[in-house]
Design an enzyme around this catalytic site. Sequence first.
Site, PDB file in Angstrom:
ATOM      1  N   ASP A  13       0.826  -1.222   0.000  1.00 30.92           N
ATOM      2  CA  ASP A  13       0.000   0.000   0.000  1.00 30.92           C
ATOM      3  C   ASP A  13       0.852   1.260   0.000  1.00 30.92           C
ATOM      4  O   ASP A  13       0.430   2.305   0.492  1.00 30.92           O
ATOM      5  CB  ASP A  13      -0.946   0.033   1.222  1.00 30.92           C
ATOM      6  CG  ASP A  13      -1.744  -1.250   1.379  1.00 30.92           C
ATOM      7  OD1 ASP A  13      -2.361  -1.672   0.392  1.00 30.92           O
ATOM      8  OD2 ASP A  13      -1.736  -1.816   2.487  1.00 30.92           O
ATOM      9  N   LYS A  16       2.521   2.098  -5.110  1.00 31.00           N
ATOM     10  CA  LYS A  16       3.228   1.572  -6.281  1.00 31.00           C
ATOM     11  C   LYS A  16       2.478   1.862  -7.572  1.00 31.00           C
ATOM     12  O   LYS A  16       3.096   2.064  -8.620  1.00 31.00           O
ATOM     13  CB  LYS A  16       3.426   0.053  -6.133  1.00 31.00           C
ATOM     14  CG  LYS A  16       4.407  -0.335  -5.030  1.00 31.00           C
ATOM     15  CD  LYS A  16       4.617  -1.829  -4.970  1.00 31.00           C
ATOM     16  CE  LYS A  16       3.392  -2.582  -4.524  1.00 31.00           C
ATOM     17  NZ  LYS A  16       2.965  -2.244  -3.151  1.00 31.00           N
ATOM     18  N   GLY A  40      -4.116  -4.457  -4.338  1.00 28.75           N
ATOM     19  CA  GLY A  40      -4.790  -3.425  -5.116  1.00 28.75           C
ATOM     20  C   GLY A  40      -3.873  -2.293  -5.507  1.00 28.75           C
ATOM     21  O   GLY A  40      -2.980  -1.912  -4.763  1.00 28.75           O
ATOM     22  N   HIS A  41      -4.087  -1.764  -6.705  1.00 27.27           N
ATOM     23  CA  HIS A  41      -3.382  -0.574  -7.171  1.00 27.27           C
ATOM     24  C   HIS A  41      -4.428   0.474  -7.541  1.00 27.27           C
ATOM     25  O   HIS A  41      -5.402   0.167  -8.229  1.00 27.27           O
ATOM     26  CB  HIS A  41      -2.522  -0.872  -8.399  1.00 27.27           C
ATOM     27  CG  HIS A  41      -1.413  -1.834  -8.143  1.00 27.27           C
ATOM     28  ND1 HIS A  41      -0.477  -1.648  -7.159  1.00 27.27           N
ATOM     29  CD2 HIS A  41      -1.088  -3.010  -8.742  1.00 27.27           C
ATOM     30  CE1 HIS A  41       0.383  -2.656  -7.172  1.00 27.27           C
ATOM     31  NE2 HIS A  41       0.024  -3.499  -8.118  1.00 27.27           N
ATOM     32  N   GLN A 224       2.092  -5.967  -3.205  1.00 26.84           N
ATOM     33  CA  GLN A 224       2.317  -5.981  -1.755  1.00 26.84           C
ATOM     34  C   GLN A 224       3.664  -5.354  -1.397  1.00 26.84           C
ATOM     35  O   GLN A 224       4.080  -4.418  -2.063  1.00 26.84           O
ATOM     36  CB  GLN A 224       2.193  -7.423  -1.219  1.00 26.84           C
ATOM     37  CG  GLN A 224       0.790  -7.961  -1.375  1.00 26.84           C
ATOM     38  CD  GLN A 224       0.743  -9.300  -2.076  1.00 26.84           C
ATOM     39  OE1 GLN A 224       1.598  -9.655  -2.864  1.00 26.84           O
ATOM     40  NE2 GLN A 224      -0.289 -10.050  -1.812  1.00 26.84           N
TER      41      GLN A 224
END
Length: 430
Positions: A13, A16, A40-41, A224
């Site tokens: 988080d 990225k 998630g991105h 991650q």
Amino acid sequence: MANVVVVGSQWGDEGKGKIVDWLSEQADVVVRFQGGHNAGHTLVIDGTTYKMSLLPSGVVRGKLSVIGNGVVLDPRALVEEIDRLKGQGVGLSPETLRIAENTSLILSLHQELDANREAAASEKARLGTTKRGIGPAYEDKVGRRAIRLMDLADLDSLPPKIERLLVHHNALRRGLGLPEYEPKALFDELAGVAPKVLPYMDSVWVLLDQVRREGKRILFEGAQGALLDIDHGTYPFVTSSNTVAGQAATGSGLGPSAVGYVLGICKAYTTRVGAGPFPTEQDNEIGRLIGDRGHEFGTVTGRRRRCGWFDAVLVRQTVRTSGIHGLALTKLDILDGLDEIQVCTHYRLDGRDIDYLPASEHAQARVEPVYETIPGWKDKTAGARSWSELPAQAIKYVRWIEELVGCPVALLSTSPERDDTILVHNPFES
């Protein structure tokens, strides 16, 4: 020109998605090399927010995007994500998206097992998984009973593979008091999704080798963070794959020589989702303030993230385990206006000072952070695009972090917008 690997240098988080999007403009190919749709991105481009869990961030820019063999792939989640992005105007086709034929699949039985095992565990024994089936899918991969993407191209070969898989899973399901899984149900699940995902299948290692020989730029995108690495993270509160930079080679089919520059992403503070040790956690007003300002809620789970001060010990450690050449420091603006800022410089364990996080779960729970404090800054850093726009005290904070972790800052992000980025050193020109 260097191929670049982007990894998280904390617990994930770190931002990225934005950094990969920023770098992807210079890349020819973007490769996702580990994890699944548990990571998630979030990208913000011209005011539009794109949320992705499985697809490489480069798809939004129309770059050739590759899902490597190190990823575990939920084909149904993939189809949903493709459809959602197409609905936002993102063009996706087999010409722009390729998936490794030897990628292992996440099936519905993996998700059921993940959720039921977590529910059956006591509160102290729970790992805080996303219940997306990631761990069970990696277990089957290592156990040599996984169904892989290439298997969907030959449905007649599936029955014995399904039988081998269910010998294991039905034994587990009986132990959990669940009904056994019927082979036909699994076959139908796979046969139904096959025509939707097979057009994207490719021998990715061949493709990437060709791209590399042509001198094109490859951007490897990790999911991650390094502290969730199955070997080097805060075990057992980790993910089920290797998240350090070395996995870029293994998870894509290219050799280690393909990796040129490693960019580690880290926040100007620290966050974590789920259970596990967190030495600098601030379960207080400061932690809540940082969380609210930083909108610290998981992209995938929606869970509120735990927040705390910057931990130089952890980032210093991941700089070494991932061979990080430079850092991209994000969310500096969240600290705007604080009277003072603390940074953990080392730990105290059982009465002695140490400068690393021990591997033992029990020792990790006992470490005490030792802080140094500096004054904050009142002027805003949000939206700054050059060093001259930053308050002097904010620059001092960035330089202090560089000194403590032993690694220079290559990029500085001052908002979710991709253009609000200060470039110190271009990773692709290393």
